[in-house]
Design an enzyme around this catalytic site. Sequence first.
Site, short mmCIF file in Angstrom:
data_model
loop_
_atom_site.label_atom_id
_atom_site.label_comp_id
_atom_site.label_asym_id
_atom_site.label_seq_id
_atom_site.Cartn_x
_atom_site.Cartn_y
_atom_site.Cartn_z
N GLU A 14 -10.09 -6.60 6.54
CA GLU A 14 -10.20 -7.91 5.89
C GLU A 14 -11.45 -9.40 5.81
OE1 GLU A 14 -7.06 -9.60 4.98
OE2 GLU A 14 -5.90 -7.37 3.93
N LYS B 243 2.44 -2.88 11.18
CA LYS B 243 3.56 -3.47 9.87
C LYS B 243 4.59 -1.98 9.68
CE LYS B 243 0.36 -6.29 7.79
NZ LYS B 243 -0.32 -7.15 6.44
N ASP C 190 0.90 -2.15 2.68
CA ASP C 190 1.30 -3.36 3.58
C ASP C 190 2.90 -3.69 3.77
OD1 ASP C 190 0.55 -6.62 3.88
OD2 ASP C 190 -1.30 -6.37 2.62
N GLU D 38 5.37 -12.25 0.16
CA GLU D 38 4.87 -11.79 -0.72
C GLU D 38 4.61 -11.38 -1.94
OE1 GLU D 38 1.05 -10.61 2.05
OE2 GLU D 38 0.20 -11.29 -0.14
N TRP E 91 -8.59 -2.48 -3.57
CA TRP E 91 -7.94 -4.02 -3.89
C TRP E 91 -7.38 -4.34 -5.39
CZ3 TRP E 91 -11.54 -8.33 -1.69
CH2 TRP E 91 -11.24 -8.67 -0.39
C1 BDP Z 1 -2.26 -9.18 3.41
C2 BDP Z 1 -1.80 -10.43 3.11
C3 BDP Z 1 -2.79 -11.96 3.74
C4 BDP Z 1 -2.89 -10.94 4.67
C5 BDP Z 1 -3.15 -9.65 4.83
C6 BDP Z 1 -2.99 -9.64 7.33
O1 BDP Z 1 -1.81 -10.89 1.25
O2 BDP Z 1 -3.01 -12.76 3.03
O3 BDP Z 1 -3.58 -11.88 5.52
O4 BDP Z 1 -1.85 -8.90 5.07
O5 BDP Z 1 -1.77 -9.59 7.19
O6 BDP Z 1 -0.61 -8.48 2.58
O7 BDP Z 1 -3.56 -10.07 7.57
#
Ligand code: BDP
Length: 712
Positions: free
Chosen positions: A303, A372, A377, A405, A555
């Site tokens: 990202e 994760k 996500d 989130e 995205w």
């Molecule tokens: C996503 C979030 C973002 C985080 C990213 C992460 O939207 O804000 O920076 O994960 O884990 O879910 O690096």
Amino acid sequence: MKRTTLLILCLSCFLAAGAENGYDLWLRYKPSGNQTYRQHITAVLTTGSSPTMKAVRDELTRGLSGLLQTAITHSTAVNRDGIVIAGTPHSSPLIHNAGIAPLLQQAGEEGFIIVTKKIGDKKCILISGNSDVGVLYGAFHFLRLLQTEQPVEQLHIVSTPRIKLRMLNHWDNLDRTVERGYAGFSIWNWHTLPGYIDQRYIDYARANASIGINGTVLTNVNANATILTKPYLEKVKALADVFRPYGIKVYLTARFSAPVETGGLKTADPLNEEVRQWWTKKVKEIYTYIPDFGGFLVKANSEGQPGPQDYQRTHADGANMLADALAPFSGIVIWRAFVYSNENPADRHKQAYDDFVPLDGRFRPNVMVQVKNGAIDFMPREPFHPLFGAMPKTPLMMEFQVTQEYLGQGTHLVFLAPLFAETLQSDSYQKGPGSTVAKVIDGSMDGHPLTGIAGVANIGSDINWCGHPFAQANWYALGRLAWDHTLSSKQIAEEWLRMSYSNDERFIGTASKLMLESRDIMVQYANPIGLHHIMGTSHHYGPAPWVNDLNRPEWNPVYYHRADSTGIGFNRTATGSNALAQYHPEARARWENMLTCDEKNLLWFHHVPWDFRMKSGRSLWDELCYQYYTGAERAGKMRDTWQTLQPYVDRQRFEQVSMLLQIQHEEAIWWRNACLLYFQTFSKRLIPAEYEKPSKTLEYYKSLQFPFAPGI
Ligand code: BDP
């Protein structure tokens, strides 16, 4: 009526109804209805003078005084029954000579024992461990037994953590905003540190120690390199000094480009000698401030964050450079596997596996790879990440998201223990049946001594720490599961409810059921049948499955649901992206065939025709409608159920939760209507007549804007 009389009247009403602001979390220490423990506790005797043993003494004094409703006496000799003796065999001759050495051996470095023992002719309760922090964990556990009305007349408890690193990851920025935070601003007041020590820092440490959390990453994974500069390290030191007595080590996020940004170098190439020297010096400097500094958490080449791939190096090159700098001080690197790139056309689901599996065995021993729970996500429901079970030579650390989130943010009651448990109990089949993710994480699968679970914190400056009163339960659950991943969600919910609200069985039965169902309900009204990543852009608040105009393909929600005139869902089988191939065959078998796929994840793995027959006998479209309508209806029932609990809850928290459950119900209807109206443009089918029609148009839902939604 005179004003003063009115005031007194109001005040007494207020006191009668009771009001709690939630600041005390689960450490309220209110006397419970059934106080059979009273007869077994007469005084406290603690030994040892370390700051940790002082914390033990303070907590036992505070806790027992509250629970027994009387100032607790401190004793220096065993002169009566019912003395609670806390200490290690090193600090306490009493404990040393109590004949509990074999038990202590089982307790290991951080574990504890709580036993009823005769000392001379006096019946005492011994809380002990091999380290002071073990005693502290034992003291908190003992208080928990009383808080939850467990019998204490004959205790025989040995408890050791199954996971070594039990951490919170704060996504807190230096300007005190919190990325994905829904509970106010960061509790770290960088401006007034190091001189001003907020009581909150101490209470934060107490709360964490009470559930066994022993590490905290203070800063956001999207790191600002300023944290590594001298003035900030002095502030970090002040926090580390507060946390140390509670067994909590401090970690920082390291921005990979720090040598360029704060060190004036021209490159951050991990194989460049000057860069390596820079990190070596920086790490040395950190340890002069914080001798027990835990290490770095790194998000690299993800990202838009800088990383080793900017210099055509691998993640292992980057991690190992930092690991070499930290190794002399026993520090570790926690390198995140949350990577994906828009230059890579592969299904985002596959990218972390593709990047990391070839590196298995190439990391230094003091590197952990933090993965994760799922490959996309932190979705409301997500199959376990295929990296679990695919990197046997590397210690993998679990990353859960405690902050909600994607699960209703600050307004929805969603208890996350069932989500955590679902991942941990998933079978990776790495070494045949029974190779659960929990076994990968706790090191038993591949014999790794370094093990860890991290949770992205949901803590902020709100008076009750977490915003939603029930969000505290998710912080609690993370700690309890990291200590012992075999605890059931029910046990965790009940413990938390008893400590935070009431031991009344009528309350516990209803409230725990509400908590235990809440995550399934949320999935139903927001992301049923395996739908995912269909939330609003950037702030991620509410539904927006229609978004298709963002720069990066992955995205856009349309990338994930792929609705068209033929059906809906992401084909990740061999005829599609083949992400399924990253799972072991037996794990894959659960999902591979559309006809037999576990329907909870059907649209995660398959593009399914609208008329596909579901197990219920309904068509897929009708099932989608059924799930959305049932979910929203159940959210309404949660609100109604809470109303029946009014007699057991103080006024302030009762009303807070009532208002939030009303919002949750309205937002569940919003999710339902917005998603169904949008998917209907593809399915061209009617919402079955038995359901009430959406009251607003799709255009209305599309027009909603939330310019100031928190957490961005
Ligand atoms: C996503 C979030 C973002 C985080 C990213 C992460 O939207 O804000 O920076 O994960 O884990 O879910 O690096």
